[in-house]
Design an enzyme around this catalytic site. Structure first.
Site, PDB file in Angstrom:
ATOM      1  N   HIS A   1       0.871  -1.181   0.000  1.00 18.84           N
ATOM      2  CA  HIS A   1       0.000   0.000   0.000  1.00 18.84           C
ATOM      3  C   HIS A   1       0.912   1.236   0.000  1.00 18.84           C
ATOM      4  CE1 HIS A   1      -2.720   3.010   1.830  1.00 18.84           C
ATOM      5  NE2 HIS A   1      -3.729   2.212   1.528  1.00 18.84           N
TER       6      HIS A   1
ATOM      7  N   ASP B   1       3.377  -4.146   8.040  1.00 22.45           N
ATOM      8  CA  ASP B   1       2.123  -3.428   7.839  1.00 22.45           C
ATOM      9  C   ASP B   1       1.010  -4.470   7.975  1.00 22.45           C
ATOM     10  OD1 ASP B   1      -0.199  -2.341   6.874  1.00 22.45           O
ATOM     11  OD2 ASP B   1       0.680  -1.493   5.056  1.00 22.45           O
TER      12      ASP B   1
ATOM     13  N   GLN C   1      -4.156  -5.105   7.022  1.00 23.01           N
ATOM     14  CA  GLN C   1      -5.140  -6.038   6.442  1.00 23.01           C
ATOM     15  C   GLN C   1      -5.054  -7.429   7.054  1.00 23.01           C
ATOM     16  OE1 GLN C   1      -7.581  -5.187   4.517  1.00 23.01           O
ATOM     17  NE2 GLN C   1      -6.934  -3.150   3.879  1.00 23.01           N
TER      18      GLN C   1
ATOM     19  N   LYS D   1     -10.162  -0.566  10.556  1.00 17.85           N
ATOM     20  CA  LYS D   1     -10.302  -1.757   9.700  1.00 17.85           C
ATOM     21  C   LYS D   1     -10.624  -2.996  10.537  1.00 17.85           C
ATOM     22  CE  LYS D   1      -7.076   0.021   6.246  1.00 17.85           C
ATOM     23  NZ  LYS D   1      -7.896   0.407   5.110  1.00 17.85           N
TER      24      LYS D   1
ATOM     25  N   CYS E   1      -4.667   2.359  -3.695  1.00 16.47           N
ATOM     26  CA  CYS E   1      -3.428   2.868  -3.094  1.00 16.47           C
ATOM     27  C   CYS E   1      -2.295   1.859  -3.273  1.00 16.47           C
ATOM     28  CB  CYS E   1      -3.606   3.212  -1.613  1.00 16.47           C
ATOM     29  SG  CYS E   1      -4.757   4.543  -1.334  1.00 16.47           S
TER      30      CYS E   1
HETATM   31  N1  PLP Z   1      -1.634  -0.526   4.673  1.00 14.08           N
HETATM   32  C1  PLP Z   1      -2.588  -1.272   4.117  1.00 14.08           C
HETATM   33  C2  PLP Z   1      -2.261  -2.659   3.671  1.00 14.08           C
HETATM   34  C3  PLP Z   1      -3.874  -0.753   3.954  1.00 14.08           C
HETATM   35  O1  PLP Z   1      -4.819  -1.485   3.392  1.00 14.08           O
HETATM   36  C4  PLP Z   1      -4.129   0.580   4.393  1.00 14.08           C
HETATM   37  C5  PLP Z   1      -5.458   1.176   4.177  1.00 14.08           C
HETATM   38  O2  PLP Z   1      -6.178   0.818   3.273  1.00 14.08           O
HETATM   39  C6  PLP Z   1      -3.097   1.292   4.978  1.00 14.08           C
HETATM   40  C7  PLP Z   1      -1.859   0.723   5.113  1.00 14.08           C
HETATM   41  C8  PLP Z   1      -3.315   2.686   5.478  1.00 14.08           C
HETATM   42  O3  PLP Z   1      -4.208   2.675   6.551  1.00 14.08           O
HETATM   43  P1  PLP Z   1      -4.740   4.048   7.171  1.00 14.08           P
HETATM   44  O4  PLP Z   1      -5.260   4.847   6.023  1.00 14.08           O
HETATM   45  O5  PLP Z   1      -5.799   3.596   8.121  1.00 14.08           O
HETATM   46  O6  PLP Z   1      -3.602   4.688   7.846  1.00 14.08           O
END
Ligand code: PLP
Length: 418
Positions: free
Chosen positions: A135, A212, A215, A238, A376
């Protein structure tokens, strides 16, 4: 909440879906005259009543600032807020709650690491390793760090099936590698990455590891000790919690040695014009008034998840994902993007001859909420020669009927574009 036993699968459990769904007010509505079919949980999950009530309770009954007040309301709010730290530590099987830092989300957590220990550890000529399916939140902060420090960003490639190619890991991780930052589960195509293997290789070369887990935390049990990572980030919104809540877990000895990144109230021990001394972790990283209600809501969300159990949630969602893949495969013109070895959370696909945004817009007219775009993850889209996909993603409240509604709505899109 009820959880029913599966009699035909020894040790298996299934959810009492009707009860689960009844706990989510937002699901009980019609969109354009059709019952809402919410298939965008990877973007954000819906929130159960218990989370809404926990936040409302804070504002109605004990609204006050934390850590600073000596009055009853402040003590109540502080106790509730700090109790969520214990809940997060338990969720991640982290031995010490002081290793849990509250942030606004995954993005802020990763930026915190990049801008503190990242700046200390990464210098000119060094390398930071990420993967092809990150992401943007796990790309851009490292890219910024590399530009600033004169370092190089390297990337673990992705196969046509949508799995990371780990055969060349020994070449990708060297003594120059200072940080390896990897997504546990791809938000764009649902791949569950073998992060334990990557972390092991990184540690052998002395690199710091950042996971990260945005998900993965909503879908599976996580054990930071077992994973062996140094940092792990996730977003409360999430995992059935509120927006504005997030977590950075870090190894205590690293957090203790790191410099703070934002200065202000609550993160200090003493301040004079000559010198400031800092609070202990985790407060050293929590400058200013945090989103107290959101953290308290996150605590209620984790209670909700624990009551059902992540094993039951994973099993339920896996069944739905398998069903969705099988049914989408039957729809002519639909191409699923990525056939990873293990999938969680999401399925991405394209429909021949129709732009994903058009598909998403027409599905919405049928009450089916999906995401259409690059998710993203622009480099991953490019890897597959695409600019966008349609993504259906699942949560604990998703049901088989949602998959059928999705397939029926796609058939209607095909009729319109015939
Ligand atoms: N990393 C992953 C894999 C994500 O799916 C997301 C959000 O969709 C993020 C990071 C960023 O999360 P946030 O916008 O809640 O900071």
């Amino acid at each position: 909440m009820n959880r029913q036993s599966h009699t035909d699968e020894p040790g298996g459990t299934s959810l009492d879906l009707a009860t689960v769904r009844s706990l989510f007010p937002c699901l009980q509505q019609q969109i354009h005259g059709n019952p809402l079919v919410y298939l965008d949980s990877a973007a954000t999950t819906q929130k159960p009543i218990s989370v809404l009530e926990a936040m409302d309770g804070y504002y109605r009954e004990y609204c006050s600032n934390i850590h600073r007040g000596i009055h009853t309301l402040s003590e109540r709010a502080t106790a509730k807020y700090e109790d969520v730290r214990n809940k997060v530590a338990a969720l991640l099987r982290a031995p010490d709650p002081r290793s849990v830092v509250f942030t606004s989300g995954t993005t802020e957590a990763i930026n915190l690491v990049a801008r503190t220990i990242g700046r200390e550890r990464v210098g000119s000529g060094d390398e930071v390793l990420i993967s092809a399916m990150e992401h943007h939140a796990n790309i851009v902060p490292w890219q910024m760090l590399c530009e600033e420090q004169g370092a190089t960003l390297r990337v673990i490639p992705c196969s046509d099936e949508g799995d990371l190619i780990l055969d060349d890991l020994v070449d990708l991780i060297s003594e120059k590698t200072r940080i390896v930052a990897i997504g546990h589960v791809s938000n764009a195509i649902g791949t569950v990455n073998d992060i334990k293997r990557i972390i092991h290789s990184a540690r052998e070369m002395g690199a710091l590891t950042v996971v990260d887990a945005a998900q993965s935390v909503p879908h599976m049990n996580i054990d930071v000790e077992d994973l062996g990572c140094d940092f792990l980030a996730f977003s409360g919104h999430k995992v059935y919690g509120p927006t504005g809540s997030g977590v950075l877990w870090g190894r205590l000895e690293l957090l203790e040695a790191m410099k703070p990144w934002q200065g202000g109230g609550d993160m200090i021990r003493t301040v004079s014009f000559e010198k400031t001394t800092y609070a202990d972790v985790p407060l050293k990283f929590e400058a200013g008034t945090p989103d107290i209600a959101a953290v308290i809501g996150l605590g209620a969300a984790l209670d909700f998840v624990n009551e059902i159990g992540l094993d039951a949630i994973y099993a339920h969602e896996k069944e739905l994902l398998d069903e969705a893949v099988a049914k989408l495969d039957q729809v002519s013109g639909v191409q699923i993007v990525g056939r990873p070895n293990q999938r969680a959370s999401s399925i991405s696909f394209v429909l021949d001859g129709v732009h994903p945004h058009d598909v998403g817009t027409i599905l919405d007219q049928k009450g089916v909420a999906v995401r259409a775009g690059h998710h993203c993850a622009m480099p991953l889209m490019k890897r597959f020669g695409l600019v966008a996909t349609i993504r259906a993603s699942f949560g604990v409240y998703s049901e088989s009927e949602d998959v059928d509604s999705l397939v029926e709505a796609i058939d209607e899109v095909k009729v319109i574009f015939r």
